[in-house]
Design an enzyme around this catalytic site. Structure first.
Site, PDB file in Angstrom:
ATOM      1  N   ARG A   1       0.800  -1.174   0.047  1.00  0.00           N
ATOM      2  CA  ARG A   1       0.046   0.105  -0.050  1.00  0.00           C
ATOM      3  C   ARG A   1       0.821   1.170  -0.034  1.00  0.00           C
ATOM      4  O   ARG A   1       1.949   1.112   0.740  1.00  0.00           O
ATOM      5  CB  ARG A   1      -0.910  -0.061   1.280  1.00  0.00           C
ATOM      6  CG  ARG A   1      -1.754   1.355   1.275  1.00  0.00           C
ATOM      7  CD  ARG A   1      -3.089   1.159   1.670  1.00  0.00           C
ATOM      8  NE  ARG A   1      -3.854   2.325   1.798  1.00  0.00           N
ATOM      9  CZ  ARG A   1      -4.649   2.842   2.562  1.00  0.00           C
ATOM     10  NH1 ARG A   1      -5.071   1.695   3.508  1.00  0.00           N
ATOM     11  NH2 ARG A   1      -5.347   3.753   2.533  1.00  0.00           N
TER      12      ARG A   1
ATOM     13  N   ARG B   1      -6.694  -1.146  -3.034  1.00  0.00           N
ATOM     14  CA  ARG B   1      -5.648  -1.446  -2.166  1.00  0.00           C
ATOM     15  C   ARG B   1      -5.469  -2.953  -1.727  1.00  0.00           C
ATOM     16  O   ARG B   1      -6.427  -3.539  -1.705  1.00  0.00           O
ATOM     17  CB  ARG B   1      -5.840  -0.487  -0.766  1.00  0.00           C
ATOM     18  CG  ARG B   1      -7.062  -0.831  -0.262  1.00  0.00           C
ATOM     19  CD  ARG B   1      -7.619   0.176   0.556  1.00  0.00           C
ATOM     20  NE  ARG B   1      -7.890   1.546  -0.249  1.00  0.00           N
ATOM     21  CZ  ARG B   1      -7.939   2.570   0.380  1.00  0.00           C
ATOM     22  NH1 ARG B   1      -7.791   2.719   1.523  1.00  0.00           N
ATOM     23  NH2 ARG B   1      -8.043   3.596  -0.545  1.00  0.00           N
TER      24      ARG B   1
ATOM     25  N   ASP C   1      -7.713  -0.541   9.608  1.00  0.00           N
ATOM     26  CA  ASP C   1      -7.761   0.568  10.488  1.00  0.00           C
ATOM     27  C   ASP C   1      -8.387   0.361  12.028  1.00  0.00           C
ATOM     28  O   ASP C   1      -9.045  -0.569  11.987  1.00  0.00           O
ATOM     29  CB  ASP C   1      -9.333   1.290   9.837  1.00  0.00           C
ATOM     30  CG  ASP C   1      -9.188   1.700   8.563  1.00  0.00           C
ATOM     31  OD1 ASP C   1      -7.923   2.573   8.330  1.00  0.00           O
ATOM     32  OD2 ASP C   1      -9.665   1.400   7.535  1.00  0.00           O
TER      33      ASP C   1
END
Length: 170
Positions: A79, A89, A94
């Site tokens: 990435r 991606r 997260d």
């Protein structure tokens, strides 16, 4: 030890990147609790479907260290940070919850604001932590998912090729 929740997504070589990063996360943080894998349409751009899931683990590492480790894993899997927010991606990791903490430091925002906006985060979160209460909204993830407009949810639970059977929800 705080329980940490991470959203994981991939739509580039997803059958390679997702199982690899799950092994790496297990090595870094210990046992992982995994939601089912959901296949979902790309949001905000035209692209291949994503694999999405939410995972949880316990750690004493501070949230900034966890976020840094997630970013390093994304980079290791190809990435780049110069890509657009809504773009294909290999990995998107997260930090969405760190215990019940509310954090706003630099770029780190926990709980992640879009946790309740996107089905690909909210449904798997409700699956593995249905009775957990959102630290800002004061509602359980089960209730948040029940109130979610399912017409916006363009996803389905799947068993990916690298998984022999569906994950069991805790």
């Amino acid at each position: 030890m705080p329980e940490v929740f991470v959203s994981l997504g991939s739509n580039v070589e997803r059958d390679r990147h997702v199982p690899a990063v799950l092994r790496e996360l297990g090595s870094l943080f210990g046992p992982l609790t995994l939601s089912s894998v959901y296949e979902s349409e790309a949001v905000g751009f035209q692209g291949d479907p994503f694999y999405n899931l939410v995972l949880a683990f316990h750690t004493e590492r501070p949230p900034q260290d966890v976020a840094r480790a997630l970013s390093e894993l994304e980079t290791l899997h190809g990435r780049t940070r110069d890509s657009q927010k809504f773009a294909p991606r290999p990995l998107d990791l997260d930090l969405i919850l760190y215990g019940d903490e509310i954090i706003s430091e630099g770029k780190l925002r926990v709980p992640r604001a879009d946790l309740t906006e996107y089905a690909f985060m909210l449904e798997p979160m409700a699956e593995i932590a249905p009775d957990r209460v959102h630290p800002v909204l004061g509602k359980t993830y089960r209730d948040l998912w029940a109130a979610y407009d399912k017409g916006k949810a363009k996803q389905q639970r799947i068993v990916p090729p690298w998984q022999t059977e569906p994950q069991e929800a805790p």
